[in-house]
Design a protein around this motif. Structure first.
Motif, short mmCIF file in Angstrom:
data_model
loop_
_atom_site.label_atom_id
_atom_site.label_comp_id
_atom_site.label_asym_id
_atom_site.label_seq_id
_atom_site.Cartn_x
_atom_site.Cartn_y
_atom_site.Cartn_z
N LEU A 1 0.82 -1.20 0.00
CA LEU A 1 0.00 0.00 0.00
C LEU A 1 0.86 1.26 0.00
CD1 LEU A 1 -2.83 -1.02 2.46
CD2 LEU A 1 -3.16 -0.26 0.11
N LEU B 1 2.22 1.73 -3.48
CA LEU B 1 1.19 2.25 -4.37
C LEU B 1 0.95 3.73 -4.12
CD1 LEU B 1 -1.34 -0.72 -4.15
CD2 LEU B 1 -0.02 -0.07 -6.17
N ALA C 1 -3.33 3.32 -8.44
CA ALA C 1 -4.32 2.52 -7.72
C ALA C 1 -5.18 1.74 -8.71
CB ALA C 1 -5.19 3.42 -6.85
N MET D 1 -7.18 -2.83 -6.05
CA MET D 1 -7.70 -2.14 -4.87
C MET D 1 -8.92 -2.87 -4.30
SD MET D 1 -5.66 0.38 -4.36
CE MET D 1 -4.42 -0.76 -4.93
N SER E 1 -1.79 5.21 3.88
CA SER E 1 -1.85 4.80 2.48
C SER E 1 -3.29 4.63 2.03
CB SER E 1 -1.08 3.49 2.29
OG SER E 1 0.29 3.65 2.61
N LEU F 1 -4.87 6.86 -1.00
CA LEU F 1 -5.43 6.20 -2.17
C LEU F 1 -6.94 6.31 -2.23
CD1 LEU F 1 -3.20 3.00 -2.08
CD2 LEU F 1 -3.12 4.79 -3.83
#
Length: 306
Positions: A101, A104, A110, A115, A146, A150
């Motif tokens: 995570l 990313l 993402a 996800m 994270s 995201l």
């Protein structure tokens, strides 16, 4: 630091070489529960019968390291997806999931299907696995931060478990980590969590030791908090004024944005201090220009103060 970075890049290049072998030199063991693939060593490098094993956890670790180092990871990431598929998160340990995570988030990517799998995994295992004794402040902050970066929102039960875990280890957070964790929980929708309530109560013990970034995080975290904040804001404003010259423009804007959302809060001392700082900087620039024999027109204050 440079030696460590060179070593890291060398290790990453070696792993990338193995993962980028064409299909004639890679024999996949499948994407079963072991989560491992076996890459054959090219003939010219082979001195004996040998296999190189790259696990899903190892791949996540390397991806995290590349993201943290600011390296180009698109090719490596696509290779990992081709090897492990969207089920990659289900093959990872909790620690490696956090690092995936973070990687990313660092590279700001993402993929939707990946996800979805991550969220499904947290809904199934979040409450039972992510418990306090598996957590450190850094790991929990990395995980939740994270998620927020995201724009992933796990179910309420999962986030509540993280809030409970964070509250149980509050004494292990340093001041800036405490401020950052408050902001993350607010971003995840828990604007009135027990963690924020305890943080407000503990303000005299840690707020004076926050950096400008931490002070700005606190201001934003509590901007929608409508319960008793105790002495948080008086201490926050006093500390911000003392540290004003250490703020960069970004964090100063964040600080003012956060405190301005609090109805009834007297911002006059802070805004006056900002105005005085701007005028002092203008005077210093003018003096420097005069000493160099040039003349600069006065610069109008920026948009920080109305």
């Amino acid at each position: 630091w440079q030696q460590q970075q060179d070593l890291l890049e060398g290790q990453l290049e070696a792993v990338q070489t193995l993962l980028d072998q064409d299909s004639s030199t890679i024999a996949a063991a499948g994407s079963g529960s072991s989560g491992r693939v076996f890459a054959g060593i090219p003939e010219k490098f082979r001195c004996q019968s040998v296999e190189c094993c790259v696990s899903a956890n190892d791949a996540a670790l390397v991806f995290w390291a590349m993201g943290m180092a600011g390296l180009q990871v698109e090719s490596y990431f696509q290779t990992c997806l081709s090897l492990f598929g969207d089920n990659w998160p289900t093959l990872l340990t909790p620690t490696r999931t956090v690092q995936l995570l973070q990687g990313l988030a660092a590279v700001q990517t993402a993929p939707a299907e990946l996800m979805i799998k991550i969220l499904e995994m947290f809904e199934e295992r979040g409450v039972s696995i992510w418990v306090p004794w598996h957590m450190t402040p850094q790991r929990l902050l990395g995980l939740t931060g994270s998620m927020a970066q995201l724009q992933l929102t796990p179910g309420e039960a999962t986030v509540f478990a993280w809030v409970k875990a964070a509250t149980s280890i509050m004494e292990d957070y340093d001041p800036d980590e405490l401020a950052a964790q408050c902001l993350v929980f607010a971003q995840l929708g828990f604007t009135h969590s027990t963690f924020l309530s305890n943080t407000a109560y503990l303000a005299p013990d840690f707020v004076p030791y926050c950096s400008p970034r931490g002070l700005a995080d606190l201001a934003l975290a509590f901007s929608k908090y409508r319960l008793d904040t105790h002495d948080l804001y008086p201490i926050l404003l006093q500390t911000a004024i003392k540290q004003l010259t250490l703020f960069n423009e970004y964090d100063l804007v964040r600080l003012i944005d956060g405190v301005s959302r609090r109805a009834g809060l007297d911002m006059t001392p802070l805004l006056t201090a900002v105005q005085d700082m701007i005028e002092q900087q203008q005077q210093q620039q003018q003096q420097a220009a005069n000493s160099s024999g040039t003349t600069n027109l006065p610069v109008a204050p920026g948009p920080l103060v109305s």
